[in-house]
Design a protein around this motif. Structure first.
Motif, PDB file in Angstrom:
ATOM      1  N   VAL A   1      -4.393   1.805 -38.034  1.00 19.61           N
ATOM      2  CA  VAL A   1      -4.079   1.097 -36.795  1.00 19.61           C
ATOM      3  C   VAL A   1      -2.891   0.162 -37.010  1.00 19.61           C
ATOM      4  O   VAL A   1      -1.976   0.093 -36.182  1.00 19.61           O
ATOM      5  CB  VAL A   1      -5.316   0.309 -36.311  1.00 19.61           C
ATOM      6  CG1 VAL A   1      -4.945  -0.638 -35.171  1.00 19.61           C
ATOM      7  CG2 VAL A   1      -6.408   1.264 -35.845  1.00 19.61           C
TER       8      VAL A   1
ATOM      9  N   ASN B   1      -3.205   6.768 -34.529  1.00 17.70           N
ATOM     10  CA  ASN B   1      -4.565   6.671 -35.052  1.00 17.70           C
ATOM     11  C   ASN B   1      -5.233   8.039 -35.073  1.00 17.70           C
ATOM     12  O   ASN B   1      -4.754   8.992 -34.456  1.00 17.70           O
ATOM     13  CB  ASN B   1      -5.391   5.725 -34.174  1.00 17.70           C
ATOM     14  CG  ASN B   1      -4.744   4.375 -34.016  1.00 17.70           C
ATOM     15  OD1 ASN B   1      -4.111   3.859 -34.937  1.00 17.70           O
ATOM     16  ND2 ASN B   1      -4.891   3.784 -32.837  1.00 17.70           N
TER      17      ASN B   1
ATOM     18  N   ASP C   1     -10.205   6.742 -33.004  1.00 15.58           N
ATOM     19  CA  ASP C   1      -9.664   5.385 -32.960  1.00 15.58           C
ATOM     20  C   ASP C   1      -8.554   5.225 -31.927  1.00 15.58           C
ATOM     21  O   ASP C   1      -8.261   4.109 -31.498  1.00 15.58           O
ATOM     22  CB  ASP C   1      -9.203   4.949 -34.356  1.00 15.58           C
ATOM     23  CG  ASP C   1     -10.384   4.746 -35.282  1.00 15.58           C
ATOM     24  OD1 ASP C   1     -11.410   4.197 -34.812  1.00 15.58           O
ATOM     25  OD2 ASP C   1     -10.312   5.131 -36.459  1.00 15.58           O
TER      26      ASP C   1
ATOM     27  N   GLN D   1      -9.189   2.110 -29.638  1.00 16.27           N
ATOM     28  CA  GLN D   1      -8.090   1.182 -29.366  1.00 16.27           C
ATOM     29  C   GLN D   1      -7.760   1.141 -27.876  1.00 16.27           C
ATOM     30  O   GLN D   1      -7.465   0.071 -27.320  1.00 16.27           O
ATOM     31  CB  GLN D   1      -6.852   1.585 -30.166  1.00 16.27           C
ATOM     32  CG  GLN D   1      -5.721   0.564 -30.088  1.00 16.27           C
ATOM     33  CD  GLN D   1      -4.497   1.035 -30.840  1.00 16.27           C
ATOM     34  OE1 GLN D   1      -4.027   2.161 -30.653  1.00 16.27           O
ATOM     35  NE2 GLN D   1      -3.967   0.183 -31.709  1.00 16.27           N
TER      36      GLN D   1
ATOM     37  N   ILE E   1     -11.392  -3.638 -31.576  1.00 12.18           N
ATOM     38  CA  ILE E   1     -11.570  -2.224 -31.929  1.00 12.18           C
ATOM     39  C   ILE E   1     -12.896  -2.019 -32.646  1.00 12.18           C
ATOM     40  O   ILE E   1     -13.636  -1.067 -32.366  1.00 12.18           O
ATOM     41  CB  ILE E   1     -10.392  -1.737 -32.803  1.00 12.18           C
ATOM     42  CG1 ILE E   1      -9.113  -1.653 -31.972  1.00 12.18           C
ATOM     43  CG2 ILE E   1     -10.708  -0.368 -33.427  1.00 12.18           C
ATOM     44  CD1 ILE E   1      -7.878  -1.284 -32.767  1.00 12.18           C
TER      45      ILE E   1
ATOM     46  N   GLY F   1      -4.291   3.961 -26.054  1.00 16.43           N
ATOM     47  CA  GLY F   1      -4.377   4.026 -27.512  1.00 16.43           C
ATOM     48  C   GLY F   1      -3.126   4.653 -28.116  1.00 16.43           C
ATOM     49  O   GLY F   1      -2.405   5.390 -27.437  1.00 16.43           O
ATOM     50  N   THR F   2      -2.891   4.354 -29.396  1.00 17.21           N
ATOM     51  CA  THR F   2      -1.662   4.812 -30.064  1.00 17.21           C
ATOM     52  C   THR F   2      -1.826   6.222 -30.607  1.00 17.21           C
ATOM     53  O   THR F   2      -2.633   6.470 -31.499  1.00 17.21           O
ATOM     54  CB  THR F   2      -1.282   3.855 -31.214  1.00 17.21           C
ATOM     55  OG1 THR F   2      -1.158   2.536 -30.705  1.00 17.21           O
ATOM     56  CG2 THR F   2       0.036   4.281 -31.853  1.00 17.21           C
TER      57      THR F   2
END
Length: 209
Positions: free
Chosen positions: A26, A32, A36, A40, A50, A165-166
């Motif tokens: 992260v 991620n 995740d 996130q 998280i 989220g990434t």
């Protein structure tokens, strides 16, 4: 007794390293793993950390075990609670990397650590994680394990991305590498119960004269 202590110790070492791996990935900002991305995204959209969302989602996933008649072990409950706690702890402790080389170092370390940590808690043999148990429970009812895993992870990945989220190269690297890494670490980390020695055979009675 010593074997049980080793199992428990390996379980919690694995959960701690898994939480550290999540924090590293992260923090890298390079993408991620699918779950995740989802955790996130929930954190960014709804608040809470998280790690707290890891715990909440893990507990909700365990509710899906009920109709599947999956039985949790101490490792399952520990997975739900402690991975999220460790992830939040290490996210708080780790310095944020600025240079691209440092971010890549975080990412690669995270992926390797994820494979090691997964092999640790699987090898301890104290119960699967909630997400793993959901997949194996569905597969036990005739679904393809590969298909179930792919479908679930793509679903949470898409939901996490929509929530903010990434998603990035780290997501792809994790997806490609986590299986082979876990497989590589697993033989050394699988704790097998000792095989009892066979009872000595009784001496044959002498034949009558």
């Amino acid at each position: 007794m010593a074997l049980k202590v080793r199992r428990v110790a390996q379980l919690y070492v694995g959960l701690a390293f898994y939480g550290l791996g999540i924090a590293l990935q992260v923090s890298s900002g390079l993408g991620n793993d699918p779950w995740d991305v989802f955790h996130q995204g929930l954190s960014r959209r709804l608040g809470l950390s998280i790690g707290v969302w890891i715990i909440i989602v893990g507990a909700l996933v365990m509710l899906a075990w009920i109709p599947l008649r999956q039985r949790p072990g101490v490792g399952t409950i520990s997975n739900v609670v402690f991975i999220g706690l460790f992830a939040d702890l290490f996210l708080w402790l780790l310095p944020g990397p600025d240079a691209l080389a440092a971010r890549w170092a975080y990412l690669v370390t995270a992926v390797v650590m994820g494979g090691f940590a997964t092999a640790c808690y699987i090898g301890a043999g104290l119960g699967p994680g909630p997400r793993d148990g959901l997949m194996t429970g569905l597969a036990a009812r005739g679904w393809s394990l590969r298909g179930v895993r792919t479908g679930i992870e793509l679903s949470v990945l898409a939901a996490g991305w929509l929530l903010g989220g990434t998603l990035g190269v780290g997501t792809i690297l994790y997806a490609v590498a986590i299986g082979p890494l876990t497989q590589a670490f697993l033989p050394a980390l699988t704790i097998k119960a000792p095989v009892p020695e066979p009872a000595p055979e009784a001496d044959p009675e002498p034949a009558p004269a």
